[in-house]
Design an enzyme around this catalytic site. Structure first.
Site: not given
Lengths: 259, 65
Positions: A209-210, A187-188, A161, A100
Protein backbone atom coordinates in the site's frame (compact mmCIF):
# COMPACT_ATOMS: atom_id res chain seq x y z
CA UNK A 1 4.15 -18.77 -16.63
CA UNK A 2 0.70 -18.12 -18.05
CA UNK A 3 -0.75 -20.99 -16.00
CA UNK A 4 1.09 -19.90 -12.84
CA UNK A 5 -1.93 -18.71 -10.92
CA UNK A 6 -2.32 -17.80 -7.27
CA UNK A 7 -5.01 -19.84 -5.53
CA UNK A 8 -6.37 -18.41 -2.30
CA UNK A 9 -9.23 -20.40 -0.83
CA UNK A 10 -11.86 -20.67 -3.55
CA UNK A 11 -10.37 -17.74 -5.52
CA UNK A 12 -7.80 -17.78 -8.29
CA UNK A 13 -5.68 -14.87 -9.48
CA UNK A 14 -3.20 -14.18 -12.25
CA UNK A 15 -1.72 -11.25 -10.36
CA UNK A 16 0.51 -11.83 -7.35
CA UNK A 17 0.46 -8.19 -6.35
CA UNK A 18 -2.27 -7.33 -3.88
CA UNK A 19 -2.68 -3.62 -3.25
CA UNK A 20 -4.10 -1.49 -0.48
CA UNK A 21 -6.32 1.54 -1.05
CA UNK A 22 -5.19 3.71 1.86
CA UNK A 23 -3.20 6.95 1.97
CA UNK A 24 -3.94 8.06 -1.61
CA UNK A 25 -4.50 11.75 -2.22
CA UNK A 26 -7.82 11.05 -3.99
CA UNK A 27 -10.00 8.24 -5.34
CA UNK A 28 -8.97 8.82 -8.94
CA UNK A 29 -5.31 8.26 -8.09
CA UNK A 30 -6.28 5.11 -6.20
CA UNK A 31 -8.04 3.86 -9.31
CA UNK A 32 -5.19 4.71 -11.68
CA UNK A 33 -2.49 3.21 -9.46
CA UNK A 34 -4.52 0.03 -8.93
CA UNK A 35 -4.86 -0.32 -12.68
CA UNK A 36 -1.15 0.39 -13.16
CA UNK A 37 -0.35 -2.36 -10.65
CA UNK A 38 -2.53 -4.76 -12.64
CA UNK A 39 -3.78 -5.96 -9.27
CA UNK A 40 -6.90 -8.10 -9.01
CA UNK A 41 -7.38 -7.84 -5.27
CA UNK A 42 -7.52 -4.65 -3.20
CA UNK A 43 -7.89 -4.12 0.52
CA UNK A 44 -10.40 -1.70 2.02
CA UNK A 45 -11.14 -0.58 5.56
CA UNK A 46 -14.51 -0.57 7.30
CA UNK A 47 -15.49 2.69 8.98
CA UNK A 48 -18.52 4.66 10.10
CA UNK A 49 -20.45 6.46 7.40
CA UNK A 50 -20.29 10.20 7.93
CA UNK A 51 -24.01 10.80 8.43
CA UNK A 52 -23.77 14.49 7.61
CA UNK A 53 -22.17 13.75 4.24
CA UNK A 54 -24.70 11.28 2.84
CA UNK A 55 -24.49 10.95 -0.91
CA UNK A 56 -20.80 11.86 -1.04
CA UNK A 57 -18.79 9.73 -3.42
CA UNK A 58 -17.23 6.55 -2.14
CA UNK A 59 -14.04 4.61 -2.85
CA UNK A 60 -16.11 1.85 -4.45
CA UNK A 61 -17.44 4.31 -7.04
CA UNK A 62 -13.86 4.22 -8.35
CA UNK A 63 -12.79 0.67 -7.48
CA UNK A 64 -15.46 -1.48 -9.10
CA UNK A 65 -16.29 -4.53 -6.95
CA UNK A 66 -17.27 -6.36 -10.14
CA UNK A 67 -13.78 -5.87 -11.52
CA UNK A 68 -11.71 -6.34 -8.35
CA UNK A 69 -11.88 -8.79 -5.49
CA UNK A 70 -12.50 -6.54 -2.51
CA UNK A 71 -10.61 -7.60 0.58
CA UNK A 72 -12.08 -5.92 3.67
CA UNK A 73 -9.55 -5.53 6.47
CA UNK A 74 -9.71 -5.09 10.22
CA UNK A 75 -7.15 -2.30 10.38
CA UNK A 76 -7.44 -0.41 13.64
CA UNK A 77 -8.76 -3.39 15.60
CA UNK A 78 -6.83 -4.20 18.76
CA UNK A 79 -8.86 -7.18 19.93
CA UNK A 80 -10.54 -10.23 18.43
CA UNK A 81 -14.05 -9.05 19.18
CA UNK A 82 -13.73 -5.81 17.20
CA UNK A 83 -12.11 -7.64 14.29
CA UNK A 84 -14.92 -10.19 14.10
CA UNK A 85 -17.57 -7.44 14.31
CA UNK A 86 -15.85 -5.53 11.54
CA UNK A 87 -15.73 -8.44 9.14
CA UNK A 88 -19.32 -9.52 9.85
CA UNK A 89 -20.35 -6.01 8.81
CA UNK A 90 -18.13 -6.12 5.72
CA UNK A 91 -19.67 -9.41 4.65
CA UNK A 92 -23.14 -7.96 5.01
CA UNK A 93 -22.16 -4.79 3.12
CA UNK A 94 -20.81 -6.42 0.00
CA UNK A 95 -21.15 -10.17 0.41
CA UNK A 96 -17.37 -10.46 0.67
CA UNK A 97 -16.19 -13.64 2.38
CA UNK A 98 -12.48 -13.34 1.55
CA UNK A 99 -11.11 -11.07 4.25
CA UNK A 100 -7.89 -9.70 5.67
CA UNK A 101 -7.65 -10.23 9.41
CA UNK A 102 -5.22 -8.03 11.29
CA UNK A 103 -5.34 -7.51 15.02
CA UNK A 104 -2.77 -5.02 16.16
CA UNK A 105 -0.82 -4.85 19.40
CA UNK A 106 -0.07 -1.18 19.79
CA UNK A 107 -0.23 2.06 17.85
CA UNK A 108 3.51 2.69 17.76
CA UNK A 109 4.74 -0.53 16.16
CA UNK A 110 1.44 -1.77 14.69
CA UNK A 111 2.86 -5.23 15.31
CA UNK A 112 0.23 -7.97 15.36
CA UNK A 113 -1.31 -9.11 18.62
CA UNK A 114 -0.89 -12.78 17.88
CA UNK A 115 -3.03 -14.04 20.78
CA UNK A 116 -6.04 -11.97 19.67
CA UNK A 117 -5.33 -12.75 16.01
CA UNK A 118 -5.57 -16.48 16.70
CA UNK A 119 -8.82 -16.01 18.66
CA UNK A 120 -10.36 -13.99 15.86
CA UNK A 121 -9.16 -16.42 13.18
CA UNK A 122 -10.84 -19.34 14.98
CA UNK A 123 -14.17 -17.53 15.16
CA UNK A 124 -14.04 -16.28 11.57
CA UNK A 125 -13.10 -19.65 10.11
CA UNK A 126 -15.98 -21.20 12.11
CA UNK A 127 -18.32 -18.61 10.59
CA UNK A 128 -17.31 -19.52 7.06
CA UNK A 129 -14.99 -16.64 6.25
CA UNK A 130 -11.97 -17.24 4.05
CA UNK A 131 -9.34 -15.62 6.19
CA UNK A 132 -6.08 -14.12 4.95
CA UNK A 133 -4.25 -13.33 8.13
CA UNK A 134 -1.61 -10.71 8.87
CA UNK A 135 0.93 -11.94 11.39
CA UNK A 136 4.51 -11.83 12.59
CA UNK A 137 7.33 -13.46 10.66
CA UNK A 138 7.13 -16.35 13.14
CA UNK A 139 7.06 -19.83 11.57
CA UNK A 140 5.37 -21.41 14.60
CA UNK A 141 2.52 -18.90 14.56
CA UNK A 142 2.21 -19.22 10.79
CA UNK A 143 1.73 -22.96 11.11
CA UNK A 144 -0.83 -22.48 13.88
CA UNK A 145 -2.86 -20.06 11.74
CA UNK A 146 -2.77 -22.51 8.84
CA UNK A 147 -3.99 -25.30 11.14
CA UNK A 148 -6.91 -23.12 12.23
CA UNK A 149 -7.96 -22.98 8.59
CA UNK A 150 -6.76 -19.60 7.32
CA UNK A 151 -6.54 -19.61 3.51
CA UNK A 152 -3.39 -17.48 3.41
CA UNK A 153 -0.81 -16.44 5.97
CA UNK A 154 0.62 -12.93 5.60
CA UNK A 155 3.80 -12.36 7.59
CA UNK A 156 5.13 -8.84 7.85
CA UNK A 157 8.37 -7.85 6.16
CA UNK A 158 8.71 -4.94 8.56
CA UNK A 159 6.24 -2.68 10.40
CA UNK A 160 3.25 -1.37 8.43
CA UNK A 161 4.11 1.76 6.48
CA UNK A 162 7.81 1.63 7.42
CA UNK A 163 9.11 0.86 3.93
CA UNK A 164 12.14 -0.87 5.42
CA UNK A 165 12.01 -4.04 3.30
CA UNK A 166 12.38 -7.55 4.68
CA UNK A 167 13.72 -7.61 8.23
CA UNK A 168 14.08 -11.35 8.35
CA UNK A 169 14.25 -12.99 4.93
CA UNK A 170 15.24 -16.31 6.48
CA UNK A 171 11.97 -16.54 8.40
CA UNK A 172 9.96 -15.70 5.29
CA UNK A 173 11.69 -18.59 3.54
CA UNK A 174 11.14 -20.97 6.46
CA UNK A 175 7.47 -19.99 6.69
CA UNK A 176 7.08 -20.62 2.96
CA UNK A 177 8.88 -23.96 3.07
CA UNK A 178 6.56 -25.26 5.79
CA UNK A 179 3.29 -23.85 4.47
CA UNK A 180 0.65 -25.45 2.31
CA UNK A 181 -1.40 -22.26 2.00
CA UNK A 182 -0.14 -19.18 0.12
CA UNK A 183 2.30 -16.95 1.96
CA UNK A 184 1.88 -13.23 1.30
CA UNK A 185 4.48 -10.75 2.48
CA UNK A 186 2.37 -7.96 3.90
CA UNK A 187 3.85 -4.71 5.23
CA UNK A 188 7.34 -3.32 5.01
CA UNK A 189 7.87 -3.37 1.25
CA UNK A 190 9.40 0.01 0.38
CA UNK A 191 10.49 -0.25 -3.22
CA UNK A 192 10.59 -2.61 -6.17
CA UNK A 193 13.66 -4.58 -5.10
CA UNK A 194 11.97 -5.41 -1.78
CA UNK A 195 9.03 -6.90 -3.66
CA UNK A 196 11.29 -8.84 -6.00
CA UNK A 197 13.28 -10.14 -3.04
CA UNK A 198 10.14 -11.35 -1.29
CA UNK A 199 9.05 -13.18 -4.42
CA UNK A 200 12.51 -14.68 -4.96
CA UNK A 201 12.35 -16.09 -1.44
CA UNK A 202 9.22 -17.94 -2.50
CA UNK A 203 6.44 -15.71 -1.27
CA UNK A 204 3.29 -16.46 -3.25
CA UNK A 205 2.30 -12.80 -3.36
CA UNK A 206 3.01 -9.44 -1.77
CA UNK A 207 0.61 -6.87 -0.39
CA UNK A 208 1.67 -3.27 -0.94
CA UNK A 209 0.00 0.00 0.00
CA UNK A 210 2.23 2.79 1.32
CA UNK A 211 5.13 2.17 -1.09
CA UNK A 212 2.83 2.94 -4.01
CA UNK A 213 0.57 5.54 -2.39
CA UNK A 214 3.48 7.60 -1.04
CA UNK A 215 5.65 7.43 -4.17
CA UNK A 216 6.10 10.74 -5.96
CA UNK A 217 4.60 9.10 -9.05
CA UNK A 218 2.10 6.54 -7.79
CA UNK A 219 1.36 4.93 -11.15
CA UNK A 220 5.00 4.59 -12.12
CA UNK A 221 5.72 2.90 -8.78
CA UNK A 222 2.71 0.64 -9.32
CA UNK A 223 4.22 -0.38 -12.67
CA UNK A 224 7.56 -0.96 -10.97
CA UNK A 225 5.97 -3.16 -8.30
CA UNK A 226 4.04 -5.11 -10.93
CA UNK A 227 7.25 -5.80 -12.84
CA UNK A 228 9.25 -6.58 -9.69
CA UNK A 229 6.69 -9.13 -8.53
CA UNK A 230 6.70 -10.79 -11.95
CA UNK A 231 10.52 -10.78 -12.11
CA UNK A 232 10.90 -12.13 -8.59
CA UNK A 233 8.35 -14.84 -9.25
CA UNK A 234 10.05 -15.87 -12.49
CA UNK A 235 13.44 -15.98 -10.76
CA UNK A 236 11.99 -18.14 -7.98
CA UNK A 237 10.46 -20.57 -10.48
CA UNK A 238 13.61 -20.56 -12.61
CA UNK A 239 15.76 -21.58 -9.63
CA UNK A 240 18.70 -19.36 -8.88
CA UNK A 241 22.35 -20.37 -9.29
CA UNK A 242 24.34 -21.31 -6.20
CA UNK A 243 26.39 -18.67 -4.45
CA UNK A 244 30.16 -19.32 -4.58
CA UNK A 245 33.02 -17.97 -2.53
CA UNK A 246 35.23 -17.46 -5.56
CA UNK A 247 34.89 -16.55 -9.23
CA UNK A 248 33.81 -18.97 -11.93
CA UNK A 249 34.82 -17.85 -15.42
CA UNK A 250 31.97 -17.30 -17.83
CA UNK A 251 34.14 -17.82 -20.95
CA UNK A 252 35.83 -21.17 -21.70
CA UNK A 253 39.25 -21.57 -20.12
CA UNK A 254 40.61 -23.74 -22.95
CA UNK A 255 41.44 -22.75 -26.57
CA UNK A 256 43.56 -19.80 -25.53
CA UNK A 257 45.78 -18.66 -28.47
CA UNK A 258 48.05 -16.56 -26.30
CA UNK A 259 50.55 -18.00 -23.96
CA UNK B 1 -37.13 8.81 19.57
CA UNK B 2 -33.52 9.21 20.57
CA UNK B 3 -30.93 6.65 19.43
CA UNK B 4 -27.15 6.43 19.51
CA UNK B 5 -26.19 6.71 15.86
CA UNK B 6 -22.53 6.14 14.99
CA UNK B 7 -21.55 7.15 18.49
CA UNK B 8 -23.68 10.27 18.68
CA UNK B 9 -27.06 10.88 20.20
CA UNK B 10 -29.65 11.59 17.52
CA UNK B 11 -33.39 12.25 17.47
CA UNK B 12 -35.00 10.32 14.61
CA UNK B 13 -38.51 9.90 13.23
CA UNK B 14 -37.90 6.47 11.65
CA UNK B 15 -39.50 3.46 13.32
CA UNK B 16 -37.41 0.85 11.57
CA UNK B 17 -34.00 0.48 9.93
CA UNK B 18 -35.31 0.89 6.37
CA UNK B 19 -36.98 4.16 7.28
CA UNK B 20 -33.83 5.30 9.08
CA UNK B 21 -31.74 4.86 5.93
CA UNK B 22 -34.30 6.90 3.98
CA UNK B 23 -34.42 9.57 6.67
CA UNK B 24 -30.63 9.92 6.57
CA UNK B 25 -30.58 10.00 2.78
CA UNK B 26 -28.23 7.03 2.58
CA UNK B 27 -27.98 4.59 -0.30
CA UNK B 28 -28.45 0.97 0.74
CA UNK B 29 -25.67 -0.10 -1.58
CA UNK B 30 -22.44 -1.23 0.09
CA UNK B 31 -23.27 -0.18 3.61
CA UNK B 32 -23.88 -2.40 6.60
CA UNK B 33 -25.82 -1.77 9.76
CA UNK B 34 -25.39 -3.05 13.27
CA UNK B 35 -28.13 -2.72 15.87
CA UNK B 36 -26.99 -3.23 19.46
CA UNK B 37 -23.90 -5.17 18.28
CA UNK B 38 -25.90 -7.47 15.96
CA UNK B 39 -25.56 -7.18 12.19
CA UNK B 40 -28.91 -6.39 10.57
CA UNK B 41 -29.22 -8.35 7.30
CA UNK B 42 -30.29 -6.18 4.35
CA UNK B 43 -33.35 -8.39 3.91
CA UNK B 44 -34.54 -7.47 7.40
CA UNK B 45 -34.23 -3.68 7.32
CA UNK B 46 -37.98 -3.19 7.13
CA UNK B 47 -38.77 -5.67 9.90
CA UNK B 48 -36.10 -4.39 12.26
CA UNK B 49 -37.86 -1.91 14.52
CA UNK B 50 -35.91 0.79 16.29
CA UNK B 51 -36.28 1.32 20.01
CA UNK B 52 -35.41 4.24 22.25
CA UNK B 53 -31.70 4.15 23.14
CA UNK B 54 -30.70 1.68 20.41
CA UNK B 55 -27.05 1.70 19.44
CA UNK B 56 -26.92 1.84 15.66
CA UNK B 57 -23.72 1.69 13.64
CA UNK B 58 -23.75 2.36 9.91
CA UNK B 59 -20.51 1.55 8.12
CA UNK B 60 -19.07 1.56 4.63
CA UNK B 61 -15.78 0.87 2.93
CA UNK B 62 -13.01 3.43 2.74
CA UNK B 63 -9.40 3.34 1.63
CA UNK B 64 -7.16 1.16 3.76
CA UNK B 65 -4.21 -1.18 3.55
Amino acid sequence: MSDDTLKVGSYEFRSRLIVGSGKYKDFETTRLATEAAEAEMITVAVRRVNITEAGKENLLDYIDPKKYVILPNTAGCFNAEDAVRTLRLAREAGGWDLVKLEVLGDTETLYPNVVETIKAAETLVDEGFQVMVYTNDDPIVATRLEEIGCVAVMPLGNPIGSGRGLANPFNIRVIKQRAKVPIVVDAGIGTASDAAKAMELGADAVLINTAIAEARDECLMANAMRDAVRAGRAAYLAGRMPKRSFASASSPTDGYFWT
Amino acid sequence: MKIQLNGESKEVQAADVLALIAELGLEQRLIAIERNLEVVPKSQYAETALAEGDHIEIVHMIGGG
